[in-house]
Motif scaffolding. Structure first.
Motif, mmCIF file in Angstrom:
data_model
loop_
_atom_site.group_PDB
_atom_site.id
_atom_site.type_symbol
_atom_site.label_atom_id
_atom_site.label_comp_id
_atom_site.label_asym_id
_atom_site.label_seq_id
_atom_site.Cartn_x
_atom_site.Cartn_y
_atom_site.Cartn_z
ATOM 1 N N PRO A 36 40.635 42.217 44.675
ATOM 2 C CA PRO A 36 42.092 42.501 45.071
ATOM 3 C C PRO A 36 42.053 42.000 46.804
ATOM 4 C CG PRO A 36 41.211 44.402 43.876
ATOM 5 C CD PRO A 36 40.245 43.403 43.848
ATOM 6 N N GLU A 37 41.109 42.284 47.574
ATOM 7 C CA GLU A 37 41.261 41.709 48.821
ATOM 8 C C GLU A 37 41.197 40.242 49.044
ATOM 9 O OE1 GLU A 37 38.842 43.665 51.955
ATOM 10 O OE2 GLU A 37 38.745 45.364 51.094
ATOM 11 N N VAL A 38 40.447 39.528 48.037
ATOM 12 C CA VAL A 38 40.445 38.159 48.189
ATOM 13 C C VAL A 38 41.932 37.586 47.606
ATOM 14 C CG1 VAL A 38 39.388 35.921 47.010
ATOM 15 C CG2 VAL A 38 37.999 38.093 47.652
ATOM 16 N N GLN A 39 42.227 38.174 46.511
ATOM 17 C CA GLN A 39 43.712 37.797 45.876
ATOM 18 C C GLN A 39 44.721 37.939 47.160
ATOM 19 O OE1 GLN A 39 44.775 36.439 42.875
ATOM 20 N NE2 GLN A 39 42.700 35.864 42.862
ATOM 21 N N ILE A 47 43.112 26.113 50.423
ATOM 22 C CA ILE A 47 42.415 27.502 50.491
ATOM 23 C C ILE A 47 40.804 27.455 50.081
ATOM 24 C CG2 ILE A 47 42.220 29.835 49.435
ATOM 25 C CD1 ILE A 47 45.329 29.899 48.883
ATOM 26 N N GLY A 48 39.953 27.775 50.768
ATOM 27 C CA GLY A 48 38.501 27.760 50.810
ATOM 28 C C GLY A 48 38.090 29.130 50.179
ATOM 29 N N GLU A 49 38.313 29.332 48.803
ATOM 30 C CA GLU A 49 38.086 30.515 48.299
ATOM 31 C C GLU A 49 36.628 31.023 48.556
ATOM 32 O OE1 GLU A 49 40.352 31.216 44.446
ATOM 33 O OE2 GLU A 49 39.800 29.123 44.291
ATOM 34 N N GLY A 50 35.583 30.010 48.295
ATOM 35 C CA GLY A 50 34.218 30.244 48.493
ATOM 36 C C GLY A 50 33.812 31.243 49.746
ATOM 37 N N ASP A 51 34.187 30.426 50.883
ATOM 38 C CA ASP A 51 33.832 30.925 52.233
ATOM 39 C C ASP A 51 34.805 32.036 52.374
ATOM 40 O OD1 ASP A 51 31.975 29.065 53.810
ATOM 41 O OD2 ASP A 51 33.325 27.577 52.674
ATOM 42 N N LEU A 52 36.032 31.992 51.955
ATOM 43 C CA LEU A 52 36.927 33.198 52.321
ATOM 44 C C LEU A 52 36.308 34.333 51.711
ATOM 45 C CD1 LEU A 52 39.260 34.200 53.558
ATOM 46 C CD2 LEU A 52 40.753 33.576 51.424
ATOM 47 N N SER A 53 35.911 34.325 50.442
ATOM 48 C CA SER A 53 35.512 35.415 49.734
ATOM 49 C C SER A 53 34.081 35.979 50.545
ATOM 50 C CB SER A 53 35.115 35.100 48.415
ATOM 51 O OG SER A 53 34.311 34.128 48.057
ATOM 52 N N GLY A 78 33.587 39.677 52.446
ATOM 53 C CA GLY A 78 32.355 40.562 51.731
ATOM 54 C C GLY A 78 32.180 40.818 50.424
ATOM 55 N N PHE A 79 32.934 39.849 49.779
ATOM 56 C CA PHE A 79 32.802 39.647 48.363
ATOM 57 C C PHE A 79 32.829 38.378 47.725
ATOM 58 C CE2 PHE A 79 36.238 42.730 49.685
ATOM 59 C CZ PHE A 79 35.693 43.907 49.301
ATOM 60 N N PRO A 80 31.301 37.758 48.230
ATOM 61 C CA PRO A 80 31.118 36.562 47.713
ATOM 62 C C PRO A 80 31.380 36.008 46.341
ATOM 63 C CG PRO A 80 29.309 37.427 48.612
ATOM 64 C CD PRO A 80 30.288 38.731 48.411
ATOM 65 N N ARG A 81 32.240 35.075 46.222
ATOM 66 C CA ARG A 81 32.713 34.380 44.994
ATOM 67 C C ARG A 81 33.736 35.187 43.939
ATOM 68 N NH1 ARG A 81 31.896 28.801 44.042
ATOM 69 N NH2 ARG A 81 30.818 27.719 45.505
ATOM 70 N N GLN A 82 33.913 36.501 44.558
ATOM 71 C CA GLN A 82 34.448 37.224 43.400
ATOM 72 C C GLN A 82 35.984 37.004 43.628
ATOM 73 O OE1 GLN A 82 33.331 41.393 43.927
ATOM 74 N NE2 GLN A 82 31.582 40.869 44.746
ATOM 75 N N TYR A 83 36.330 35.767 43.051
ATOM 76 C CA TYR A 83 38.037 35.257 43.518
ATOM 77 C C TYR A 83 38.938 36.255 42.993
ATOM 78 C CZ TYR A 83 34.969 31.183 44.179
ATOM 79 O OH TYR A 83 34.213 30.339 44.463
ATOM 80 N N GLU A 84 38.638 37.067 42.085
ATOM 81 C CA GLU A 84 39.496 38.125 41.487
ATOM 82 C C GLU A 84 39.706 39.220 42.077
ATOM 83 O OE1 GLU A 84 42.197 37.110 39.383
ATOM 84 O OE2 GLU A 84 40.984 35.144 39.407
ATOM 85 N N GLU A 114 39.930 29.069 55.561
ATOM 86 C CA GLU A 114 38.869 29.809 54.693
ATOM 87 C C GLU A 114 38.043 30.988 55.545
ATOM 88 O OE1 GLU A 114 36.072 26.963 53.397
ATOM 89 O OE2 GLU A 114 36.645 25.497 54.990
ATOM 90 N N SER A 115 38.973 31.716 56.229
ATOM 91 C CA SER A 115 38.419 32.792 57.073
ATOM 92 C C SER A 115 39.545 33.793 57.603
ATOM 93 C CB SER A 115 37.867 32.182 58.434
ATOM 94 O OG SER A 115 38.648 32.099 59.309
#
Length: 285
Positions: A223-226, A205-211, A215-221, A182-183
């Protein structure tokens, strides 16, 4: 072949996805989950209070005497795991020991970012063995206190010792070690982690902490998070390690299965249909 106790491992070995959900530590939730269609549940003790006494109670409420009698098996229909509070960087061992000694069939470690942290996570879930013994590494550091766990598993202590090791390193092992990625640092090190630390059951995967870290909190969709998630999946597939997603919904489950996720965590929904219908009817009076 001896009977598999861990339903999540059973699904993985059959090449099937395993379905799970997070649960709070209470007796009612435990009893409800025991009869649910999930392969496993994860008692959430990272963001909820860490309470091993409550965990012990919840595990007892998952026991279903009717199911045991009908199947003639002590294998739980729904396998309980626990997510512990300590981040990988804390190099903690005691939380894992405590939940395993209560009878949990696995431990999920949050924020594991390096080979050293991953090694510590696996080692913490293994008993010590003589140096030079087969499958010695990662060197076990779990303290010896199996009485409660062996009783909960329905095994003698001798049989518990045989099964209380990490899968897939030990094929007959029934304990799952899940590491949360998640990092950005964890992603950069994931290839080395999976290449050098045997005994990792799955990566979650820890999507919350990763996002957040991207720099995109909880923006799971986004492009950088994806893209970051895609890198995790690709690395896990390279090493033939199961990868999991904690935010499975009715809208994305097909996409996640197609992308190769095999540990799928969905939020359990509670229906308030009767209340809704009654409220609508009440407005007509």
């Amino acid at each position: 072949m001896t009977e598999r106790l861990n339903s999540i491992i059973k699904a993985f070995e059959a090449g099937k996805p395993a379905f799970a959900a997070f649960s709070k530590l209470d007796k009612l939730s435990a009893a409800e989950f025991a009869d649910s269609p999930y392969d496993g549940i994860v008692y959430e003790m990272e963001h909820n209070p860490y309470d091993v006494a409550a965990l012990g109670d919840a595990l007892q409420y998952m026991l279903n005497r009717k199911q045991i009698a009908e199947t003639g098996s002590v294998a739980p229909k729904v396998t309980p795991l626990s997510r512990i509070p300590a981040n990988g960087v804390e190099m903690n061992q005691s939380f894992a020991k405590q939940v395993l000694d209560r009878g949990a069939y696995g431990v999920i470690w949050p924020h594991v970012s390096t080979v050293e942290q991953a090694y510590n996570a696996v080692a913490s879930c293994r008993y010590a063995r003589p140096k030079g013994a087969p499958l010695y590494e990662p060197k076990g550091v779990r303290g010896d206190g199996p009485a409660n766990a062996s009783r909960y598993w329905g095994l003698s202590m001798a049989d518990y010792y045989k099964k209380a090791d990490v899968w897939p390193l030990v094929p007959e092992g029934e304990i799952l070690v899940g590491l949360m990625c998640e990092s950005p640092e964890a992603i950069e090190n994931l290839d080395d982690i999976l290449a050098n630390v045997p005994g990792i059951g799955f990566i979650l995967i820890g999507e919350g902490d990763l996002s957040q870290a991207l720099g995109f909190p909880r923006q799971y969709e986004h492009p950088e998070v994806q893209d970051a998630m895609r890198r995790i999946v690709e690395t896990c597939h390279k090493h033939k390690v199961v990868v999991g997603n904690p935010h499975v919904t009715a809208k994305n489950h097909k996409k996640l299965l197609e992308e190769g996720y095999r540990f799928l965590m969905a939020a359990p929904t509670k229906s308030y249909g009767v209340v809704g219908l009654a409220q609508q009817a009440a407005t007509s009076y």
